[in-house]
Design a protein around this motif. Structure first.
Motif, short mmCIF file in Angstrom:
data_model
loop_
_atom_site.label_atom_id
_atom_site.label_comp_id
_atom_site.label_asym_id
_atom_site.label_seq_id
_atom_site.Cartn_x
_atom_site.Cartn_y
_atom_site.Cartn_z
N VAL A 105 -65.92 33.26 -33.65
CA VAL A 105 -65.24 32.44 -32.67
C VAL A 105 -63.89 32.00 -33.24
CG1 VAL A 105 -65.36 30.23 -31.42
CG2 VAL A 105 -67.40 31.64 -31.67
N PRO A 106 -62.81 32.08 -32.47
CA PRO A 106 -61.51 31.67 -32.98
C PRO A 106 -61.52 30.22 -33.45
CG PRO A 106 -61.28 32.69 -30.82
CD PRO A 106 -62.74 32.54 -31.10
N ALA A 107 -60.75 29.96 -34.50
CA ALA A 107 -60.64 28.60 -35.00
C ALA A 107 -59.90 27.75 -33.98
CB ALA A 107 -59.88 28.60 -36.32
N ASN A 108 -60.20 26.49 -33.94
CA ASN A 108 -59.50 25.58 -33.05
C ASN A 108 -58.71 24.59 -33.88
OD1 ASN A 108 -60.43 26.56 -30.54
ND2 ASN A 108 -62.41 25.61 -30.94
N ALA A 109 -57.43 24.56 -33.70
CA ALA A 109 -56.60 23.61 -34.42
C ALA A 109 -56.78 22.24 -33.81
CB ALA A 109 -55.14 24.04 -34.34
N ALA A 110 -56.80 21.22 -34.64
CA ALA A 110 -56.99 19.86 -34.15
C ALA A 110 -55.76 19.38 -33.39
CB ALA A 110 -57.31 18.91 -35.30
N LEU A 111 -54.57 19.82 -33.81
CA LEU A 111 -53.37 19.36 -33.13
C LEU A 111 -53.22 20.08 -31.81
CD1 LEU A 111 -50.83 19.14 -36.07
CD2 LEU A 111 -52.23 17.34 -35.11
N LYS A 112 -52.92 19.34 -30.79
CA LYS A 112 -52.78 19.89 -29.44
C LYS A 112 -51.33 19.72 -28.98
CE LYS A 112 -57.25 20.44 -29.18
NZ LYS A 112 -57.69 21.50 -30.03
N VAL A 113 -50.97 20.45 -27.95
CA VAL A 113 -49.64 20.31 -27.35
C VAL A 113 -49.43 18.83 -27.00
CG1 VAL A 113 -48.22 20.91 -25.35
CG2 VAL A 113 -49.55 22.68 -26.53
N GLY A 114 -48.30 18.30 -27.40
CA GLY A 114 -47.97 16.89 -27.15
C GLY A 114 -48.23 15.98 -28.34
N ASP A 115 -49.06 16.43 -29.30
CA ASP A 115 -49.32 15.63 -30.50
C ASP A 115 -48.09 15.59 -31.39
OD1 ASP A 115 -51.96 15.26 -29.71
OD2 ASP A 115 -52.81 16.66 -31.18
N LYS A 116 -47.95 14.55 -32.16
CA LYS A 116 -46.88 14.43 -33.14
C LYS A 116 -47.26 15.28 -34.36
CE LYS A 116 -43.15 12.24 -34.72
NZ LYS A 116 -41.87 12.72 -34.33
N ALA A 117 -46.34 16.14 -34.78
CA ALA A 117 -46.58 16.99 -35.95
C ALA A 117 -46.42 16.16 -37.22
CB ALA A 117 -45.58 18.14 -35.97
N PRO A 118 -47.36 16.25 -38.14
CA PRO A 118 -47.22 15.53 -39.41
C PRO A 118 -46.01 16.07 -40.20
CG PRO A 118 -49.48 16.31 -39.13
CD PRO A 118 -48.65 16.95 -38.06
N ASN A 119 -45.22 15.17 -40.73
CA ASN A 119 -44.08 15.59 -41.54
C ASN A 119 -44.61 16.12 -42.88
OD1 ASN A 119 -41.37 15.99 -42.18
ND2 ASN A 119 -41.25 14.05 -43.24
N THR A 158 -51.19 18.86 -46.25
CA THR A 158 -50.68 19.57 -45.08
C THR A 158 -51.81 20.30 -44.37
OG1 THR A 158 -48.55 19.83 -46.19
CG2 THR A 158 -48.95 21.22 -44.27
N ILE A 159 -52.69 20.94 -45.13
CA ILE A 159 -53.84 21.63 -44.55
C ILE A 159 -54.68 20.64 -43.73
CG2 ILE A 159 -56.00 22.84 -45.08
CD1 ILE A 159 -54.51 24.03 -47.55
N SER A 160 -54.93 19.50 -44.29
CA SER A 160 -55.72 18.47 -43.60
C SER A 160 -54.97 17.93 -42.38
CB SER A 160 -56.03 17.33 -44.57
OG SER A 160 -56.69 16.28 -43.90
N GLY A 161 -53.69 17.63 -42.53
CA GLY A 161 -52.91 17.05 -41.44
C GLY A 161 -52.81 17.96 -40.24
N TYR A 162 -52.74 19.26 -40.47
CA TYR A 162 -52.64 20.23 -39.38
C TYR A 162 -54.00 20.84 -39.03
CZ TYR A 162 -47.60 20.02 -39.25
OH TYR A 162 -46.29 19.58 -39.08
N ASP A 163 -55.05 20.43 -39.74
CA ASP A 163 -56.43 20.90 -39.53
C ASP A 163 -56.50 22.42 -39.50
OD1 ASP A 163 -59.15 20.70 -39.29
OD2 ASP A 163 -59.11 20.44 -37.13
N VAL A 164 -56.03 23.03 -40.58
CA VAL A 164 -55.99 24.49 -40.66
C VAL A 164 -56.80 25.04 -41.83
CG1 VAL A 164 -53.80 24.74 -39.42
CG2 VAL A 164 -53.77 24.40 -41.90
N GLY A 172 -40.28 16.51 -32.64
CA GLY A 172 -41.40 16.40 -33.57
C GLY A 172 -42.76 16.56 -32.93
N LYS A 173 -42.80 16.90 -31.65
CA LYS A 173 -44.09 17.06 -30.97
C LYS A 173 -44.45 18.55 -30.87
CE LYS A 173 -44.14 12.74 -28.64
NZ LYS A 173 -44.52 12.00 -27.48
#
Length: 179
Positions: free
Chosen positions: A18-32, A123-129, A149-150
């Motif tokens: 099953v494809p991985a699902n990233a926790a960040l969704k469209v509209g979320d603020k990207a972690p710097n 970064t891996i944790s912040g982007y849930d990858v 930044g979104k």
């Protein structure tokens, strides 16, 4: 129904496919983030916040340098690098796999077209990858981060197909909204 070992193994194999699902969704603020990156074999510091001042950022995570899928993806991004630049987008790849070879990968496989950097644990944790099959490595997830930044686009799929076309289409859509 009795849950047998072969049935359990089949269920595990299906879940792994099953494809991985990233926790960040469209509209979320990207972690710097700031990381050590390499372009054309030379290292430098890369900062997301600095890159966003110039325009959107295409941030793609890949499992490991010099693996077949990651090499194919790097070649495809390199071929499209001029198209991303024409759209005002900064392109960067991040990995934690085979990180000691990032400088070489930036020249050989990324063809000196865009930087690749180290995906740190934060970064891996912040982007849930995180790649569940290999501790400390990243899965294959591509983000387009708008200048504000979104997150404007996300694709989390282990096969490289679609990552380049999807991110380029998203960057073009962002530019169409401006115009």
């Amino acid at each position: 129904m009795k849950f047998t070992a072969p049935l359990a193994a089949a269920a595990i194999a299906l879940l792994a496919a099953v494809p991985a699902n990233a926790a960040l969704k469209v509209g979320d603020k990207a972690p710097n983030f700031t990381t050590e990156a390499a372009l054309a074999g030379k290292t430098h510091s890369f900062s997301l916040s600095a890159a966003l001042k110039k325009g959107p950022v295409v941030l793609y995570f890949f499992p490991a340098a010099f693996t077949s899928g990651c090499t194919a993806e790097a070649h495809a991004f390199a071929e499209a690098a001029d198209d991303f630049a024409k759209q005002g987008a900064t392109l960067i790849g991040l990995t934690a796999g085979n990180a000691e070879r990032i400088k070489e990968f930036s020249s050989v496989e990324c063809r000196d077209k865009f930087p690749v950097g180290l995906a740190t644990p934060a970064t891996i944790s912040g982007y849930d990858v995180a790649l569940p099959q290999k501790a400390g490595w990243t899965n294959r997830t591509s983000y387009v981060i708008a200048k504000n930044g979104k997150i404007a686009y996300v694709l989390s799929e282990m096969q490289p197909a679609g990552h380049i076309t999807g991110t380029l289409a998203a960057v073009k859509a962002l530019n169409a909204k401006k115009g």
